[in-house]
Motif scaffolding. Structure first.
Motif, mmCIF file in Angstrom:
data_model
loop_
_atom_site.group_PDB
_atom_site.id
_atom_site.type_symbol
_atom_site.label_atom_id
_atom_site.label_comp_id
_atom_site.label_asym_id
_atom_site.label_seq_id
_atom_site.Cartn_x
_atom_site.Cartn_y
_atom_site.Cartn_z
ATOM 1 N N GLU A 27 0.823 -1.216 0.000
ATOM 2 C CA GLU A 27 0.000 0.000 0.000
ATOM 3 C C GLU A 27 0.857 1.267 0.000
ATOM 4 O OE1 GLU A 27 -3.213 -0.079 -0.433
ATOM 5 O OE2 GLU A 27 -3.266 -2.282 -0.362
ATOM 6 N N HIS A 28 2.185 1.083 -0.134
ATOM 7 C CA HIS A 28 3.124 2.206 -0.175
ATOM 8 C C HIS A 28 3.035 3.075 1.079
ATOM 9 C CE1 HIS A 28 3.761 1.047 -4.322
ATOM 10 N NE2 HIS A 28 2.451 1.168 -4.559
ATOM 11 N N ILE A 29 2.912 2.378 2.221
ATOM 12 C CA ILE A 29 2.886 3.057 3.523
ATOM 13 C C ILE A 29 4.211 2.786 4.224
ATOM 14 C CG2 ILE A 29 1.750 3.191 5.772
ATOM 15 C CD1 ILE A 29 -0.799 2.119 4.345
ATOM 16 N N GLN A 30 4.923 3.843 4.565
ATOM 17 C CA GLN A 30 6.193 3.695 5.258
ATOM 18 C C GLN A 30 5.945 3.272 6.714
ATOM 19 O OE1 GLN A 30 8.382 7.327 4.939
ATOM 20 N NE2 GLN A 30 8.644 7.193 2.724
ATOM 21 N N PHE A 31 6.928 2.579 7.298
ATOM 22 C CA PHE A 31 6.763 2.188 8.700
ATOM 23 C C PHE A 31 8.120 2.041 9.365
ATOM 24 C CE2 PHE A 31 6.960 -1.764 6.284
ATOM 25 C CZ PHE A 31 7.858 -2.535 7.017
ATOM 26 N N CYS A 32 8.121 2.179 10.660
ATOM 27 C CA CYS A 32 9.265 1.850 11.504
ATOM 28 C C CYS A 32 8.744 0.968 12.629
ATOM 29 C CB CYS A 32 9.947 3.114 12.045
ATOM 30 S SG CYS A 32 8.843 4.259 12.901
ATOM 31 N N GLU A 33 9.631 0.323 13.365
ATOM 32 C CA GLU A 33 9.185 -0.696 14.309
ATOM 33 C C GLU A 33 9.634 -0.437 15.745
ATOM 34 O OE1 GLU A 33 9.143 -4.957 13.006
ATOM 35 O OE2 GLU A 33 10.509 -4.173 11.476
ATOM 36 N N LEU A 34 8.744 -0.765 16.667
ATOM 37 C CA LEU A 34 9.062 -0.828 18.095
ATOM 38 C C LEU A 34 8.763 -2.260 18.525
ATOM 39 C CD1 LEU A 34 9.874 0.753 20.703
ATOM 40 C CD2 LEU A 34 7.412 0.976 21.150
ATOM 41 N N LYS A 35 9.811 -3.033 18.792
ATOM 42 C CA LYS A 35 9.659 -4.454 19.114
ATOM 43 C C LYS A 35 9.903 -4.705 20.604
ATOM 44 C CE LYS A 35 11.928 -5.668 14.715
ATOM 45 N NZ LYS A 35 13.056 -6.437 14.123
ATOM 46 N N GLY A 36 9.502 -5.886 21.030
ATOM 47 C CA GLY A 36 9.917 -6.371 22.344
ATOM 48 C C GLY A 36 9.015 -6.053 23.516
ATOM 49 N N VAL A 37 7.746 -5.716 23.259
ATOM 50 C CA VAL A 37 6.826 -5.483 24.375
ATOM 51 C C VAL A 37 6.651 -6.771 25.168
ATOM 52 C CG1 VAL A 37 4.504 -4.806 25.061
ATOM 53 C CG2 VAL A 37 5.600 -3.690 23.105
ATOM 54 N N LYS A 38 6.735 -6.670 26.504
ATOM 55 C CA LYS A 38 6.563 -7.823 27.388
ATOM 56 C C LYS A 38 5.222 -7.724 28.126
ATOM 57 C CE LYS A 38 10.284 -6.943 29.737
ATOM 58 N NZ LYS A 38 11.396 -7.063 30.715
ATOM 59 N N PRO A 39 4.734 -8.846 28.639
ATOM 60 C CA PRO A 39 3.574 -8.755 29.536
ATOM 61 C C PRO A 39 3.886 -7.802 30.690
ATOM 62 C CG PRO A 39 4.027 -11.034 28.958
ATOM 63 C CD PRO A 39 5.178 -10.235 28.435
ATOM 64 N N ASN A 40 2.873 -7.130 31.204
ATOM 65 C CA ASN A 40 3.069 -6.073 32.190
ATOM 66 C C ASN A 40 3.985 -5.001 31.583
ATOM 67 O OD1 ASN A 40 1.603 -7.565 34.239
ATOM 68 N ND2 ASN A 40 3.432 -8.834 34.446
ATOM 69 N N PRO A 41 3.485 -4.288 30.564
ATOM 70 C CA PRO A 41 4.327 -3.389 29.756
ATOM 71 C C PRO A 41 5.047 -2.345 30.594
ATOM 72 C CG PRO A 41 1.990 -2.917 29.430
ATOM 73 C CD PRO A 41 2.067 -4.202 30.186
ATOM 74 N N GLU A 42 6.298 -2.100 30.210
ATOM 75 C CA GLU A 42 7.166 -1.230 30.997
ATOM 76 C C GLU A 42 7.374 0.124 30.342
ATOM 77 O OE1 GLU A 42 10.679 -3.562 31.443
ATOM 78 O OE2 GLU A 42 9.759 -4.931 32.895
ATOM 79 N N ALA A 43 7.553 1.123 31.195
ATOM 80 C CA ALA A 43 7.705 2.498 30.725
ATOM 81 C C ALA A 43 8.939 2.676 29.860
ATOM 82 C CB ALA A 43 7.759 3.448 31.913
ATOM 83 N N ALA A 44 10.004 1.906 30.130
ATOM 84 C CA ALA A 44 11.259 2.071 29.388
ATOM 85 C C ALA A 44 11.036 1.943 27.891
ATOM 86 C CB ALA A 44 12.292 1.048 29.870
ATOM 87 N N LEU A 45 10.228 0.966 27.471
ATOM 88 C CA LEU A 45 9.972 0.784 26.049
ATOM 89 C C LEU A 45 9.057 1.884 25.512
ATOM 90 C CD1 LEU A 45 10.825 -1.194 23.830
ATOM 91 C CD2 LEU A 45 8.642 -2.361 24.152
ATOM 92 N N VAL A 46 8.165 2.385 26.353
ATOM 93 C CA VAL A 46 7.308 3.495 25.932
ATOM 94 C C VAL A 46 8.157 4.725 25.629
ATOM 95 C CG1 VAL A 46 5.439 5.057 26.596
ATOM 96 C CG2 VAL A 46 5.311 2.634 27.207
ATOM 97 N N TYR A 47 9.120 5.029 26.509
ATOM 98 C CA TYR A 47 10.009 6.165 26.262
ATOM 99 C C TYR A 47 10.740 5.992 24.931
ATOM 100 C CZ TYR A 47 9.436 7.684 31.145
ATOM 101 O OH TYR A 47 8.927 8.123 32.326
ATOM 102 N N GLU A 48 11.197 4.772 24.682
ATOM 103 C CA GLU A 48 11.891 4.482 23.426
ATOM 104 C C GLU A 48 10.957 4.705 22.234
ATOM 105 O OE1 GLU A 48 13.786 0.542 21.239
ATOM 106 O OE2 GLU A 48 13.874 0.682 23.446
ATOM 107 N N GLY A 49 9.714 4.255 22.386
ATOM 108 C CA GLY A 49 8.747 4.410 21.308
ATOM 109 C C GLY A 49 8.391 5.859 21.040
ATOM 110 N N ILE A 50 8.277 6.646 22.085
ATOM 111 C CA ILE A 50 7.979 8.075 21.912
ATOM 112 C C ILE A 50 9.107 8.756 21.128
ATOM 113 C CG2 ILE A 50 7.722 10.278 23.138
ATOM 114 C CD1 ILE A 50 6.340 8.631 25.394
#
Length: 401
Positions: free
Chosen positions: A59-82
Motif C-alpha cells: 500500500e506504499h505506507i512507510q513504517f518503523c518498528e518498536l519491538k519487544g513489548v513484554k507482559p506487564n508493559p514497561e515504561a522504558a519501552l514506551v520512552y523508546e517508542g515516543i
C-alpha cells in the motif's frame, strides 16, 4: 440507573482472514508513516508481522518498528517508542499483539504528541493529556479488551517504587480493531485461560455495583459471563475450534468497551490489588486476578448478599436458598473458584510464586490508608481491608471449595 455519556467510536473488523486487509484499512484512513508496535514471539513465529509489513509495503505506507513489548508493559519501552515516533514523524501507531502491546502503543501515541512532558506524569495524574496519535490494532490474544477500551496500563519504577498504573481517557480508544479469530489458534491453554479470567474480571468489576435499577446491563453482564464460561472449555480443549475462539474474541471486546458499565458505578479494586502482584512478581495479569478476585468476593459479599446470590443463580445455575441467601452467595463464589480451577488457573499466592510475608510491601505499593484513601466503590477498602483480602488470597486452600 446512573446518567452516562457513552461514545464507542472504534471500528471493529471481525472474521476469518480479516487480518489480510490490515494494510488496506490503514490506507483507507490516509496515514503515511506508521509506527508498528509488537511483542517478542508469537506474532513473529506465526508470520503475522511479516504479513502486516508486506501489506504496508504493497500500500506504499512507510513504517518503523518498536519491538519487544513484554507482559506487564514497561515504561522504558514506551520512552523508546515516543522518541522513535517523534524522530520518524509517524502519523499513526499500529499495534499487533495482545493487551500489553496495545497498551504500549496507546502510551506512545499520547507521549508522542507531548514529547516535552514525561508521559508517566499522565499516569500519575500530575497532568492531563490533550492529544494523541491515532492507534489501530490487530488483536492476537483476547483478554485485556484494550482493542476497544479507553484504558491503558503501564508500570514504571518511580523513586525506587514499582508502580503499575492506568490511564483512562477517550484519547486511548483505538480508531479500529482487526479481530481475526484464527490468529488466536496458537494461543496456548494457559494464556487462553488467563485471557478468559481477565475478560470475566472486566465484567465483574462492573457487575458488582451499588447502582440500582440497572436491569439492562445486569442481564447483558450475566449473558456474556455465561457465554464465556460455555466457550472456555471448548477453546482450551480444541484450540482450533473457530466458533469458540470467535465467541471469546468478541466477548473480550464487549467485556471492556464499557457497554456493560455505562449506567452504573464501577468497582475496580480487584484489578488494583492485582496490579501490585503482577508488578512485584511479573506474573500474568489473569493469573493474579484468579487469585485476588475470589478473595475479594469472600471479603465483601455481605455488603450486598442478594447481588452475590443473583450472580450464583443466574450465572452458575445454583438453586436459590430463600431461607439463607448468604449460603447461595457463598455457593456462587465456590462455583466461580471451581470454574477457574477447571481451566487451570491458580487459587492462592503459593501457586503464583507470591509470598504472604510480602503483603506489607504490596500494601505500600497501593495508594491506601486507614483514614481517607481507599480502593473500590462497591465497598470502600481501606488499608486493613486490603490487607485482609491479600491474606485470604495467600492462605486459600483448595479443600475449602
Amino acid at each position: 440507573m446512573e446518567n452516562f455519556d457513552y461514545c464507542a467510536p472504534t471500528r471493529y473488523l471481525f472474521g476469518q482472514g480479516i487480518s489480510s486487509r490490515t494494510g488496506k484499512i490503514v490506507r483507507e484512513y490516509g496515514f503515511k508513516k506508521v509506527l508498528l508496535v509488537s511483542g517478542r514471539g508469537s506474532a513473529y513465529a506465526s508470520g503475522l508481522i511479516d504479513s502486516v509489513k508486506e501489506q504496508l509495503d504493497r500500500e506504499h505506507i512507510q513504517f518503523c518498528e518498536l519491538k519487544g513489548v513484554k507482559p506487564n508493559p514497561e515504561a522504558a519501552l514506551v520512552y523508546e517508542g515516543i522518541k522513535l515516533a517523534v524522530s520518524e514523524k509517524v502519523d499513526f501507531v499500529l499495534a499487533v499483539g495482545g493487551g500489553s502491546v496495545i497498551d504500549t502503543a496507546k502510551a506512545v501515541a499520547i507521549g508522542a504528541k507531548d514529547p516535552d512532558t514525561d508521559f508517566f506524569d499522565f499516569f500519575l495524574k500530575k497532568k492531563t493529556p490533550n492529544d494523541a496519535l491515532k492507534v489501530g490494532c490487530v488483536l492476537t490474544i483476547p483478554a485485556a479488551g484494550s482493542e476497544g477500551s479507553k484504558s491503558c496500563v503501564v508500570q514504571n519504577n518511580v523513586d525506587g517504587k514499582v508502580l503499575k498504573l492506568g490511564l483512562s481517557t477517550q484519547l486511548n480508544v483505538p480508531l479500529f480493531a482487526v479481530l481475526d479469530p484464527e490468529l488466536t489458534y496458537s494461543v496456548n491453554s494457559y494464556q487462553t485461560a488467563c485471557g478468559i479470567t481477565d475478560m470475566i474480571a472486566h465484567i465483574l468489576e462492573r457487575y458488582f455495583t451499588n447502582s440500582k435499577a440497572v436491569s439492562v446491563t445486569d442481564n447483558l453482564c450475566e449473558g456474556l459471563l455465561k457465554s464465556i464460561i460455555e466457550n472456555s472449555v471448548t477453546a482450551i480443549n480444541d484450540p482450533t475450534n473457530y466458533d469458540a475462539r470467535a465467541n471469546l474474541m468478541w466477548a473480550s471486546t464487549l467485556a471492556h468497551n464499557n457497554l456493560l458499565g455505562v449506567d452504573r458505578e464501577q468497582d475496580w479494586s480487584s484489578h488494583h490489588l492485582e496490579h501490585q502482584l503482577s508488578a512485584l512478581y511479573d506474573i500474568a495479569h489473569g493469573a493474579g486476578l484468579a487469585v485476588i478476585f475470589p478473595a475479594w468476593m469472600e471479603y465483601v459479599y455481605k455488603h450486598d448478599v442478594m447481588r452475590f446470590a443473583r450472580f450464583a443463580v443466574n450465572v452458575f445455575s445454583i438453586r436459590m436458598n430463600f431461607h439463607d441467601p448468604a449460603a447461595t452467595a457463598r455457593d456462587g463464589i465456590a462455583a466461580f473458584r471451581r470454574f477457574l480451577h477447571s481451566i487451570g488457573m491458580p487459587m492462592s499466592f503459593s501457586e503464583i510464586g507470591a509470598k504472604a510475608e510480602d503483603i506489607p510491601l504490596l500494601l505500600k505499593m497501593l495508594d491506601v490508608d486507614d483514614i481517607s484513601k481507599y480502593e473500590g466503590h462497591f465497598m470502600n477498602l481501606y488499608l486493613r481491608d486490603c490487607e485482609r483480602i491479600y491474606e485470604l488470597a495467600a492462605n486459600f486452600y483448595d479443600e475449602r471449595f
